[in-house]
Design an enzyme around this catalytic site. Structure first.
Site, PDB file in Angstrom:
ATOM      1  N   SER A  61       0.803  -1.241   0.000  1.00 35.40           N
ATOM      2  CA  SER A  61       0.000   0.000   0.000  1.00 35.40           C
ATOM      3  C   SER A  61       0.830   1.284   0.000  1.00 35.40           C
ATOM      4  CB  SER A  61      -0.920   0.025   1.207  1.00 35.40           C
ATOM      5  OG  SER A  61      -2.039  -0.768   0.933  1.00 35.40           O
ATOM      6  N   LYS A  64       0.457   3.495  -2.847  1.00 37.24           N
ATOM      7  CA  LYS A  64      -0.691   4.418  -2.976  1.00 37.24           C
ATOM      8  C   LYS A  64      -0.250   5.889  -2.967  1.00 37.24           C
ATOM      9  CE  LYS A  64      -3.919   1.008  -1.285  1.00 37.24           C
ATOM     10  NZ  LYS A  64      -4.394   0.235  -0.145  1.00 37.24           N
ATOM     11  N   TYR A 188      -2.840  -2.177 -10.563  1.00 32.88           N
ATOM     12  CA  TYR A 188      -2.915  -2.138  -9.091  1.00 32.88           C
ATOM     13  C   TYR A 188      -2.178  -3.337  -8.473  1.00 32.88           C
ATOM     14  CZ  TYR A 188      -4.701  -2.221  -4.346  1.00 32.88           C
ATOM     15  OH  TYR A 188      -4.771  -2.270  -2.973  1.00 32.88           O
ATOM     16  N   TYR A 240      -4.064   3.680   7.958  1.00 37.00           N
ATOM     17  CA  TYR A 240      -5.458   3.197   7.963  1.00 37.00           C
ATOM     18  C   TYR A 240      -6.193   3.702   9.204  1.00 37.00           C
ATOM     19  CZ  TYR A 240      -2.867   0.058   4.931  1.00 37.00           C
ATOM     20  OH  TYR A 240      -2.035  -0.441   3.992  1.00 37.00           O
ATOM     21  N   VAL A 258       1.142  -3.938   3.733  1.00 32.72           N
ATOM     22  CA  VAL A 258       0.962  -5.216   4.440  1.00 32.72           C
ATOM     23  C   VAL A 258       2.141  -6.190   4.341  1.00 32.72           C
ATOM     24  CG1 VAL A 258      -1.557  -5.324   4.616  1.00 32.72           C
ATOM     25  CG2 VAL A 258      -0.435  -6.162   2.537  1.00 32.72           C
TER      26      VAL A 258
END
Ligand code: GLN
Length: 304
Positions: A61, A64, A188, A240, A258
Site C-alpha cells: 500500500s 498508494k 494495481y 489506515y 501489508v
C-alpha cells in the site's frame, strides 16, 4: 546515529511476537516474521542503516502514495479529488460496503484500496503503459534504476484479489470510475508487488520531505504543494484506521504496507524507511510502530 538505531532495534525486536505476517495474499505468508531493519536519511543526505535494511519486500500500500502523486501530475489536483475524498475513516483498508450507498459519489480517500484503485484508473497509459509509468516514478524517487516487481507476489495478488476486483467493478457500476477496469486492476496488483528495501523507501520518503527539490518530475506541478498534500493525507489516512493513534503517539506522517514496510516523512528533515513484517490487526508493522515511535522520542521528530 547508527548506535541509537541499533539500540532501539535491539530493545524492540522481541515484539514481533505480538503480531503475524499477512497471509491473505499467500506469497506474503512466506516472510520471516522476525525481520527488522531501518534506514534513515538525514538533512545532509547521509544514509544510516541497521538490521535487515537490505532485505527485499513488496511495497504494497505504500505504492498508494506514488500513484496518487502520478495521477495528480497527470490530471491535476482538482480532477483527482473529484473521485476520491480527503477524509480519514475508521473503516479498514479493504472496505467495500460503503460504495453501495447512492449518496456516495467518490471513494473515501486515496489510501484505501477503493481510493487507490480509483486513483490508478486516472493514470495515463493504456495496458502495460500505466504500470510502466508507475514503476518508472518509483525508480526515480528511490534513486534506483534496478527496481522491478515480484512476479510471484503479483500472481498471488491477482489470483486471490477477488475483493479488489469487486471494489473496482462496484465503483464502475456506480459511475465513480470508468475505462478499462481489467487493466487498472492489473496495474494495481503489479504496483503492490514492486520489490524494494528500506534504502529505497527512505529515498522515496526523503524526496517527499525535501519537497522533490532534487527530482526532475517531468511535470509543471507545484512540487511544494504536491509534497504538502501527500504529507497531509499520510497524517490522517496513511496508517489506515490507526492513523489517529499513530499521529498522537509517533507524530511522524507515515504510510504502511501489508508486507511490513513503513515510509515516514519528517518534513524538511528526514526520510525514513522501515521493514518488519509482523503486523497488527490493522495491517501495520508492529515493530514499525515501536521502533519509529521510539526514534521519534529519541531524536525529537514529532511534528506536532
Ligand atoms: N495488495 C494489498 C491489497 O490490495 C495492499 C493492501 C495493503 O498494503 N494494506 O490488499
Amino acid at each position: 546515529m547508527e548506535k541509537i538505531l541499533k539500540k532501539i532495534l535491539e530493545d524492540n525486536k522481541k515484539f514481533y511476537k505480538d503480531g503475524k505476517v499477512a497471509d491473505y495474499i499467500p506469497a506474503l505468508g512466506k516472510a520471516n516474521i522476525e525481520d527488522c531493519g531501518i534506514t534513515i536519511i538525514d538533512k545532509d543526505k547521509n544514509i544510516h542503516s541497521v538490521g535487515d535494511y537490505n532485505k527485499k519486500f513488496t511495497i504494497q500500500s505504500i505504492s498508494k502514495i506514488i500513484t496518487l502523486m502520478l495521477a495528480i501530475m497527470d490530471k491535476g489536483f482538482e480532477e483527482v479529488f473529484q473521485i476520491v475524498g480527503y477524509e480519514g475513516t475508521e473503516r479498514p483498508f479493504n472496505t467495500i460496503s460503503y460504495l453501495e450507498s447512492e449518496k456516495v459519489k467518490k471513494a473515501i480517500n486515496p489510501m484505501l484500496n477503493s481510493g487507490a484503485i480509483a486513483v490508478t484508473s486516472l493514470i495515463k497509459g493504456d495496458g502495460e503503459k500505466k504500470f510502466d509509468r508507475i514503476l518508472e516514478l518509483v525508480k526515480v524517487l528511490a534513486l534506483n534504476s534496478k527496481i522491478d516487481y515480484d512476479r510471484e507476489v503479483y500472481k498471488s495478488e491477482k489470483d486471490t484479489g477477488d475483493r479488489n476486483k469487486a471494489i473496482a467493478y462496484l465503483m464502475k457500476s456506480r459511475g465513480i470510475i470508468n475505462g478499462d477496469i481489467e487493466s487498472t486492476l492489473d496495474s494495481y496488483f503489479k504496483q503492490c508487488s514492486i520489490n524494494i528495501n528500506t534504502i529505497d523507501l527512505a529515498n522515496i520518503a526523503f524526496s517527499i520531505a525535501n519537497r522533490f527539490e532534487d527530482v526532475d518530475l517531468e511535470s509543471h506541478i507545484d512540487k511544494k504543494k504536491l509534497s504538502s498534500l501527500l504529507i497531509s493525507i499520510m497524517v490522517h489516512s496513511g496508517m489506515y484506521n490507526f492513523s489517529g493513534e499513530w499521529s498522537a503517539k509517533v507524530g511522524i506522517p507515515s504510510k504502511s504496507g501489508v508486507a511490513g514496510g513503513v515510509l515516514s516523512v519528517v518534513p524538511d528533515k528526514y526520510g525514513i524507511g522501515f521493514f518488519g513484517p509482523s503486523l497488527d490487526e490493522n495491517g501495520n508493522s508492529i515493530l514499525g510502530y515501536k521502533v519509529i515511535g521510539e526514534l521519534s522520542n529519541e531524536l525529537d521528530l514529532n511534528i506536532y
